[in-house]
Design an enzyme around this catalytic site. Structure first.
Site, PDB file in Angstrom:
ATOM      1  N   GLU A 106      26.024  41.396 -30.345  1.00  0.00           N
ATOM      2  CA  GLU A 106      25.125  41.861 -31.400  1.00  0.00           C
ATOM      3  C   GLU A 106      25.890  42.018 -32.726  1.00  0.00           C
ATOM      4  O   GLU A 106      27.126  42.004 -32.744  1.00  0.00           O
ATOM      5  CB  GLU A 106      24.524  43.212 -30.987  1.00  0.00           C
ATOM      6  CG  GLU A 106      23.663  43.151 -29.717  1.00  0.00           C
ATOM      7  CD  GLU A 106      22.257  42.591 -29.966  1.00  0.00           C
ATOM      8  OE1 GLU A 106      22.059  41.858 -30.951  1.00  0.00           O
ATOM      9  OE2 GLU A 106      21.365  42.892 -29.148  1.00  0.00           O
ATOM     10  N   ASP A 155      18.542  38.314 -34.736  1.00  0.00           N
ATOM     11  CA  ASP A 155      19.500  39.067 -35.549  1.00  0.00           C
ATOM     12  C   ASP A 155      20.857  38.354 -35.641  1.00  0.00           C
ATOM     13  O   ASP A 155      21.837  38.932 -36.086  1.00  0.00           O
ATOM     14  CB  ASP A 155      19.684  40.490 -34.982  1.00  0.00           C
ATOM     15  CG  ASP A 155      20.195  40.497 -33.537  1.00  0.00           C
ATOM     16  OD1 ASP A 155      20.441  39.405 -32.978  1.00  0.00           O
ATOM     17  OD2 ASP A 155      20.336  41.603 -32.972  1.00  0.00           O
ATOM     18  N   ASP A 196      25.937  35.505 -20.021  1.00  0.00           N
ATOM     19  CA  ASP A 196      25.683  36.945 -19.976  1.00  0.00           C
ATOM     20  C   ASP A 196      24.761  37.326 -18.824  1.00  0.00           C
ATOM     21  O   ASP A 196      24.167  36.457 -18.172  1.00  0.00           O
ATOM     22  CB  ASP A 196      25.105  37.425 -21.322  1.00  0.00           C
ATOM     23  CG  ASP A 196      23.959  36.545 -21.833  1.00  0.00           C
ATOM     24  OD1 ASP A 196      23.420  35.733 -21.060  1.00  0.00           O
ATOM     25  OD2 ASP A 196      23.613  36.681 -23.015  1.00  0.00           O
ATOM     26  N   HIS A 208      22.577  37.155 -33.021  1.00  0.00           N
ATOM     27  CA  HIS A 208      23.478  37.313 -31.872  1.00  0.00           C
ATOM     28  C   HIS A 208      23.602  36.025 -31.077  1.00  0.00           C
ATOM     29  O   HIS A 208      22.689  35.207 -31.054  1.00  0.00           O
ATOM     30  CB  HIS A 208      23.085  38.512 -31.000  1.00  0.00           C
ATOM     31  CG  HIS A 208      21.897  38.324 -30.103  1.00  0.00           C
ATOM     32  ND1 HIS A 208      20.780  39.129 -30.177  1.00  0.00           N
ATOM     33  CD2 HIS A 208      21.645  37.460 -29.089  1.00  0.00           C
ATOM     34  CE1 HIS A 208      19.915  38.750 -29.244  1.00  0.00           C
ATOM     35  NE2 HIS A 208      20.410  37.743 -28.567  1.00  0.00           N
TER      36      HIS A 208
HETATM   37  C1  GLP Z   1      18.719  36.571 -25.536  1.00  0.00           C
HETATM   38  C2  GLP Z   1      19.988  35.972 -24.868  1.00  0.00           C
HETATM   39  C3  GLP Z   1      20.643  34.960 -25.743  1.00  0.00           C
HETATM   40  C4  GLP Z   1      19.580  34.054 -26.318  1.00  0.00           C
HETATM   41  C5  GLP Z   1      18.722  34.814 -27.300  1.00  0.00           C
HETATM   42  C6  GLP Z   1      17.568  34.006 -27.870  1.00  0.00           C
HETATM   43  O1  GLP Z   1      18.789  37.920 -25.798  1.00  0.00           O
HETATM   44  N1  GLP Z   1      20.977  36.917 -24.413  1.00  0.00           N
HETATM   45  O2  GLP Z   1      21.614  34.229 -24.995  1.00  0.00           O
HETATM   46  O3  GLP Z   1      20.166  32.976 -26.985  1.00  0.00           O
HETATM   47  O4  GLP Z   1      18.278  36.017 -26.749  1.00  0.00           O
HETATM   48  O5  GLP Z   1      16.556  33.853 -26.943  1.00  0.00           O
HETATM   49  P1  GLP Z   1      15.368  32.829 -27.106  1.00  0.00           P
HETATM   50  O6  GLP Z   1      15.970  31.475 -26.880  1.00  0.00           O
HETATM   51  O7  GLP Z   1      14.393  33.194 -26.013  1.00  0.00           O
HETATM   52  O8  GLP Z   1      14.809  32.988 -28.452  1.00  0.00           O
END
Ligand code: GLP
Length: 241
Positions: A142, A135, A67, A137
């Protein structure tokens, strides 16, 4: 369906993930699906250390990122392009042409989604790395995202923007409201998937992914329908399993 590995801490999560990565890197032309966020940083550090100490070459690897924020210039300090270069690519020897990240600064975003999805349909990801949002995702899919979604424009929820505000001077208004993301059906095409999660704020999402109903309210629950997913977590993230 899930292979679950519960470890003591973040470093052990990264080590377990790295062992799977090492196997994938033995393929002639490994195709890696990569994620941003804090969860995979330890894994990326181990990949760079492996290159530096053991001379492992990443020259034949091809990468596709999940992404990218819409509206940030490519070289913005919080773009995922910058994140990936700072945390991984600058320390490896993957040719830049082998690196694929959707362009959140494209003039025609819908066209960029189509282009990225087409590239992904012409390849097969050998190993997809995933973090998970609090959440549930994955990528930026989402809650409520259709399970049959392909690469598309996603609206970030308030919770995700709040979670990510720490990278934007703690100012939620500075967090982009939209992103380009691989869809859930896109992600599911990978041959093998690993999900990394640590900390108590991931416990509900990890529970929903593994034990909850396979419903769009928890995007990660789509992984229940994949045959080769390894979930690597610490005790805090595994608390509800
Ligand atoms: C972000 C990314 C995800 C990621 C998630 C968790 O918003 N778009 O790809 O897996 O949040 O992030 P973190 O690993 O910093 O908790």
């Amino acid at each position: 369906m899930f292979n679950i590995i519960i470890t003591e801490n973040y470093d052990q999560v990264s080590t377990e993930a790295f062992m799977i990565m090492k196997k994938t890197m033995k393929l002639e032309n490994p195709v890696l699906g990569l994620a941003t966020g804090s969860s995979p940083i330890g894994l990326y550090k181990k990949m760079i250390a492996d290159r530096n100490t053991n001379g492992t070459s990443y020259r034949n690897a091809v990468t596709y990122n999940l992404d990218e924020y819409i509206g940030l210039p490519r070289y913005h300090d919080q773009s995922y392009w910058t994140f990936m270069h700072e945390n991984l690519f600058d320390g490896l020897n993957i040719p830049e042409v082998n690196i694929h990240i959707p362009r959140g600064d494209a003039e025609d975003i819908e066209e960029e989604c189509r282009r990225y999805e087409e590239e992904l349909q012409n390849t097969v990801i050998d190993l997809q790395i995933l973090g998970i949002g609090s959440d549930g995702h994955i990528g930026f899919n989402e809650p409520g995202t259709p399970f049959d979604s392909l690469t598309h424009v996603a609206e970030l929820t308030q919770q995700t923007r709040a979670d990510n505000a720490r990278f934007f001077d703690d100012d939620i208004e500075k967090v982009p409201a939209k992103a380009i993301t691989m869809g859930l059906a896109t992600i599911l095409r990978a041959n093998q998937i690993i999900v990394l999660a640590t900390g108590a704020n991931k416990a509900d999402a990890v529970y929903g992914m593994i034990k909850g109903p396979k419903k769009e309210i928890c995007p990660a629950s789509i992984l229940q329908g994949h045959g080769n997913v390894t979930v690597i977590v610490d005790r805090a993230a595994a608390a509800r399993l």
